[in-house]
Design an enzyme around this catalytic site. Structure first.
Site, PDB file in Angstrom:
ATOM      1  N   SER A  33       0.845  -1.379   0.240  1.00 37.45           N
ATOM      2  CA  SER A  33      -0.227   0.110  -0.067  1.00 37.45           C
ATOM      3  C   SER A  33       0.912   1.307  -0.056  1.00 37.45           C
ATOM      4  O   SER A  33       1.693   1.398  -0.781  1.00 37.45           O
ATOM      5  CB  SER A  33      -1.024  -0.033   1.270  1.00 37.45           C
ATOM      6  OG  SER A  33      -1.837   1.060   0.956  1.00 37.45           O
TER       7      SER A  33
ATOM      8  N   ARG B 200     -12.116   6.190  10.146  1.00 40.65           N
ATOM      9  CA  ARG B 200     -11.530   4.597  10.116  1.00 40.65           C
ATOM     10  C   ARG B 200     -12.797   3.729   9.667  1.00 40.65           C
ATOM     11  O   ARG B 200     -12.363   2.915   9.012  1.00 40.65           O
ATOM     12  CB  ARG B 200     -11.425   4.132  11.800  1.00 40.65           C
ATOM     13  CG  ARG B 200     -11.158   2.735  11.745  1.00 40.65           C
ATOM     14  CD  ARG B 200      -9.689   2.760  10.879  1.00 40.65           C
ATOM     15  NE  ARG B 200      -9.066   1.290  11.317  1.00 40.65           N
ATOM     16  CZ  ARG B 200      -7.960   0.756  10.430  1.00 40.65           C
ATOM     17  NH1 ARG B 200      -7.417   1.417   9.722  1.00 40.65           N
ATOM     18  NH2 ARG B 200      -7.741  -0.266  10.675  1.00 40.65           N
TER      19      ARG B 200
ATOM     20  N   ASP C 227      -8.944  -6.206  -4.762  1.00 41.74           N
ATOM     21  CA  ASP C 227      -8.440  -4.988  -4.026  1.00 41.74           C
ATOM     22  C   ASP C 227      -8.870  -3.890  -4.940  1.00 41.74           C
ATOM     23  O   ASP C 227      -8.407  -3.595  -6.056  1.00 41.74           O
ATOM     24  CB  ASP C 227      -6.882  -4.997  -4.041  1.00 41.74           C
ATOM     25  CG  ASP C 227      -6.420  -3.714  -3.481  1.00 41.74           C
ATOM     26  OD1 ASP C 227      -7.152  -2.864  -3.108  1.00 41.74           O
ATOM     27  OD2 ASP C 227      -5.114  -3.558  -3.177  1.00 41.74           O
TER      28      ASP C 227
ATOM     29  N   HIS D 107      -8.135  -5.252  -0.167  1.00 40.87           N
ATOM     30  CA  HIS D 107      -6.807  -4.581  -0.075  1.00 40.87           C
ATOM     31  C   HIS D 107      -6.161  -5.072   1.173  1.00 40.87           C
ATOM     32  O   HIS D 107      -4.869  -5.385   0.950  1.00 40.87           O
ATOM     33  CB  HIS D 107      -6.972  -3.059   0.191  1.00 40.87           C
ATOM     34  CG  HIS D 107      -5.884  -2.067   0.249  1.00 40.87           C
ATOM     35  ND1 HIS D 107      -4.900  -2.187  -0.890  1.00 40.87           N
ATOM     36  CD2 HIS D 107      -5.159  -1.510   1.270  1.00 40.87           C
ATOM     37  CE1 HIS D 107      -3.709  -1.367  -0.556  1.00 40.87           C
ATOM     38  NE2 HIS D 107      -3.715  -1.088   0.779  1.00 40.87           N
ATOM     39  N   ASP D 108      -6.873  -5.509   2.197  1.00 45.36           N
ATOM     40  CA  ASP D 108      -6.016  -6.116   3.312  1.00 45.36           C
ATOM     41  C   ASP D 108      -5.386  -7.350   3.051  1.00 45.36           C
ATOM     42  O   ASP D 108      -4.797  -7.902   4.024  1.00 45.36           O
ATOM     43  CB  ASP D 108      -7.171  -6.422   4.251  1.00 45.36           C
ATOM     44  CG  ASP D 108      -7.415  -5.065   5.073  1.00 45.36           C
ATOM     45  OD1 ASP D 108      -6.673  -4.325   5.218  1.00 45.36           O
ATOM     46  OD2 ASP D 108      -8.274  -5.107   6.105  1.00 45.36           O
TER      47      ASP D 108
END
Length: 376
Positions: free
Chosen positions: A149, A219, A316, A349-350
């Site tokens: 990232s 968040r 992602d 994405h994680d």
């Protein structure tokens, strides 16, 4: 074998001129190292962190439960980045809230906490400060720089700012710049923080408060973008929080996904600094090595000398595979050595933080090859 990690700090009194025009007259960098630097000093690997991570890449802290490093599944003895073979360095970026000089620290010029007066920092500034740290550690060339990232952007920037100081760049789930949608997500998150009544223009420290409401929303929004639709549906679907009937309330939690997001937001607001969030998301927005080349990424990457491994993940959508392919094509056009893998993983994405066997095996094989070079 588990690493017991020990944070270190180093004070730099040489001023750092920042890309945005500001200056840090002096600053501190917090970092951790794992493994041993060999006699040739050619086995060092720099790990660059993403938005809410830190220098604590691997291992645990003595006498602390649940203190595993954020990439502990990737870095350590016998792991893909094997600390029995590599000397691994994790550095906390300037502007962060985990030890390196940032908004929560005292400005030596005023004697007051920086707060909103902390100067804007960029990916390039972080790389410059990291290079200065390596100078003090006596490391002139890195075996590799690796990051996911925002960390991947730093690895890419390393290959351009200091092309002769790294042999490999490992860029995972990243992009050569943010598209408009990503900038928009960052801006909404920043507005959530800046419009919290407890933000006080970034000087909330003076008021003894924390803009937790804004941090929670930032968040929650960010977390949605890190997950894939498949993961959200398989994990939560439309499951209700309690029982099997609606409460018919606009305020109470109805769905489990709502409870999960609120939990993530609450947890984040307890440990992350609001000014740091603004600074780091701006650094993401500004990064664009092609900008000085009229948008031509091929020309921008012509300076790179390193060999590259790029990895993307099919689900992602925040840093989509197409963005990695842009970098691959530009590097190939410059006749650089590039390995590229597009992993069909459901995690969004994680995924770069998780244990997909194909991904882990790929990184292990690549670092096995680097180890052979180091030993040759």
């Amino acid at each position: 074998m588990t690493i017991v990690a020990t944070p270190q700090s180093m004070l730099f009194e040489q001023p750092l001129q920042l890309q945005g025009g500001g200056v840090l007259r002096q600053y501190q960098l917090t970092f951790e190292t794992y493994g041993e630097l060999n006699a040739q000093r050619n086995n060092a690997v720099l790990i660059c962190h993403a938005l809410n991570a830190s220098h604590h890449v691997a291992g645990v802290y003595a006498n602390q439960d649940k203190s595993e490093g954020w990439w502990d599944n990737m870095v350590g003895p016998g792991k893909p980045v094997d600390t029995n073979r590599f000397f691994v360095i994790g550095v906390n970026n300037l502007g962060s809230c985990f030890g390196s000089t940032g908004p929560m620290h005292v400005n030596p010029d005023t004697g007051r906490v920086y707060g909103a007066d902390f100067p804007v920092v960029t990916v390039e500034d972080w790389v410059t400060s990291q290079a200065r740290l390596l100078d003090t550690l006596g490391i002139t060339q890195l075996a590799a720089v690796m990051g996911g990232s925002l960390g991947g952007m730093q690895a890419l920037s390393w290959s351009l700012q200091y092309p002769d100081r790294l042999r490999h760049a490992v860029v995972i789930a990243s992009a050569p710049n943010l598209n408009a949608e990503n900038i928009a997500f960052n801006e909404v998150a920043r507005r959530a923080i800046a419009t919290d009544p407890d933000f006080h223009g970034g000087h909330f420290y003076d008021h003894g408060v924390v803009p937790k409401r804004g941090l929670r929303i930032a968040r929650m929004l960010g977390h949605i973008t890190y997950l894939s639709d498949d993961v959200m549906n398989s994990k939560f679907g439309r499951m209700l929080q309690s029982g099997d009937v609606f409460r018919y309330s606009t305020q109470d939690i109805e769905f489990q996904i709502e409870s999960y997001l609120r939990y993530q937001g609450d947890k984040f607001s307890e440990y992350f600094d609001a000014n740091t969030y603004l600074l780091i998301t701006r650094a993401l927005d500004y990064f664009d090595p092609a900008r000085d080349h009229h948008g031509n990424l091929r020309n921008a990457l012509a300076r790179a000398q390193a060999q590259f491994l790029l990895v993307s993940f099919t689900t992602d959508w925040r840093f989509a595979p197409a963005r990695s392919r842009e970098m691959v094509q530009a590097l190939i056009a410059n006749q650089r050595k590039v390995s590229y893998a597009e992993i069909d993983a459901p995690h969004g994405h994680d995924a770069f933080l998780l244990d997909d066997p194909r991904y882990v095996s790929l990184v292990r094989a690549y670092f096995d090859r680097i180890s052979e070079e180091v030993s040759a």
